[in-house]
Motif scaffolding. Sequence first.
Motif, short mmCIF file in Angstrom:
data_model
loop_
_atom_site.label_atom_id
_atom_site.label_comp_id
_atom_site.label_asym_id
_atom_site.label_seq_id
_atom_site.Cartn_x
_atom_site.Cartn_y
_atom_site.Cartn_z
N ALA A 77 1.01 -1.03 0.12
CA ALA A 77 -0.11 0.00 0.06
C ALA A 77 0.84 0.93 0.41
N ALA A 78 1.11 1.38 -1.53
CA ALA A 78 1.86 2.84 -1.36
C ALA A 78 1.62 4.15 -0.14
N PRO A 79 2.03 4.82 0.32
CA PRO A 79 1.20 6.40 0.47
C PRO A 79 0.80 7.25 0.21
N LEU A 80 -0.11 7.43 0.41
CA LEU A 80 -1.66 8.81 -0.20
C LEU A 80 -0.82 9.62 -0.30
N TYR A 81 -0.16 10.69 0.05
CA TYR A 81 0.04 12.38 0.84
C TYR A 81 1.49 12.53 0.06
N PHE A 82 2.32 11.68 0.83
CA PHE A 82 3.75 12.42 0.52
C PHE A 82 4.55 10.86 0.18
N SER A 83 5.73 11.69 -0.22
CA SER A 83 6.50 10.30 -1.08
C SER A 83 8.02 11.16 -0.52
N ASP A 84 8.54 9.58 -1.63
CA ASP A 84 10.39 9.88 -1.04
C ASP A 84 10.87 11.91 -0.91
N GLU A 85 10.43 12.04 -2.49
CA GLU A 85 10.49 13.71 -2.87
C GLU A 85 10.10 15.02 -1.66
N ASP A 86 8.14 13.88 -0.98
CA ASP A 86 7.80 15.47 -0.33
C ASP A 86 7.47 14.30 0.70
N LEU A 87 8.43 14.38 1.84
CA LEU A 87 8.02 13.79 2.94
C LEU A 87 6.47 14.31 3.80
N ASP A 88 6.63 15.37 3.77
CA ASP A 88 5.54 16.54 3.85
C ASP A 88 4.56 16.68 3.64
N GLY A 89 4.46 15.85 1.89
CA GLY A 89 3.43 15.96 1.51
C GLY A 89 2.30 16.13 1.90
N GLU A 90 1.76 15.34 3.16
CA GLU A 90 0.42 15.72 3.17
C GLU A 90 -0.52 17.39 4.21
N PHE A 91 0.94 17.86 4.20
CA PHE A 91 1.03 19.21 4.69
C PHE A 91 0.47 20.43 3.26
N HIS A 92 1.09 20.10 2.26
CA HIS A 92 1.43 20.83 1.04
C HIS A 92 -0.03 21.04 0.40
N LEU A 93 -0.70 22.11 1.26
CA LEU A 93 -2.02 21.61 0.36
C LEU A 93 -2.88 22.80 -0.63
N THR A 94 -3.61 22.77 -1.23
CA THR A 94 -3.37 23.56 -2.32
C THR A 94 -5.56 24.15 -2.73
N GLU A 95 -5.72 24.55 -3.39
CA GLU A 95 -7.15 25.23 -2.39
C GLU A 95 -7.90 23.69 -3.67
N ALA A 96 -7.27 22.64 -4.51
CA ALA A 96 -8.24 21.99 -5.42
C ALA A 96 -8.76 20.84 -3.58
N ASP A 97 -7.73 20.82 -3.08
CA ASP A 97 -7.48 19.95 -1.93
C ASP A 97 -9.23 19.79 -0.92
N THR A 98 -10.10 18.25 -0.37
CA THR A 98 -10.95 19.10 0.35
C THR A 98 -10.78 18.28 1.01
N TYR A 99 -11.76 18.81 2.46
CA TYR A 99 -12.20 17.62 3.52
C TYR A 99 -12.95 16.45 3.29
N ARG A 100 -13.81 16.93 1.93
CA ARG A 100 -14.70 15.45 1.85
C ARG A 100 -13.79 14.34 1.12
N GLU A 101 -12.98 14.21 0.52
CA GLU A 101 -12.09 13.89 0.30
C GLU A 101 -10.81 13.09 1.05
N ALA A 102 -10.25 14.28 1.62
CA ALA A 102 -9.17 13.96 2.43
C ALA A 102 -10.00 12.57 4.28
N HIS A 103 -11.08 13.72 4.27
CA HIS A 103 -12.53 12.64 5.76
C HIS A 103 -12.41 11.07 4.70
N ALA A 104 -12.85 10.68 3.09
CA ALA A 104 -13.50 10.13 3.39
C ALA A 104 -12.50 8.74 2.97
N THR A 105 -10.71 9.43 2.69
CA THR A 105 -9.76 8.18 2.31
C THR A 105 -9.61 8.48 3.86
#
Length: 170
Positions: A77-105
Amino acid sequence: MTTERRMPAPTADERTMLEGWLEFHRQTLAWKCEGLSDEQLRSASAEPSELSLMGLVRHMADVERNWFRRVLANEDAAPLYFSDEDLDGEFHLTEADTYREAHATWQAEIEAARRNAARFGLDDLTEGKHRRTGERFNLRWLYTHMIEEYARHNGHADLIRERIDGSTGD
């Protein structure tokens, strides 16, 4: 939607107690996010930190995935929001990111965690190993670690929520 938080019974057996406290802390994070807009949920706590409530939900989705799918059940199961290139990717949010998606995931990962944990006894060792240390753990350790992880981040969530709208509470 109002999140109902339930503490485990004070006389529960060990597994019920551990699962109950983990659920309580999962519910606490959801409660801290209730009633806020996506913009508020994306707002960082305080410069220079990128910590946000939505970021914490995304982080915990990855934490659930790591411990209960990759380590416990040895799933690929690969990481969802971070990668080796962006270890804190889950915190690098854009306006396209929604709570609906984050909560469902996050909820989908919690359901996978419950399913996988149900197959193990508290003393059973994980099928997978920690990706950095190569260690195996028993389910008791995973539950205790996850309670600690949520409790730590729920403290962050308390402060972030108070900064956003003044709401406080345990």
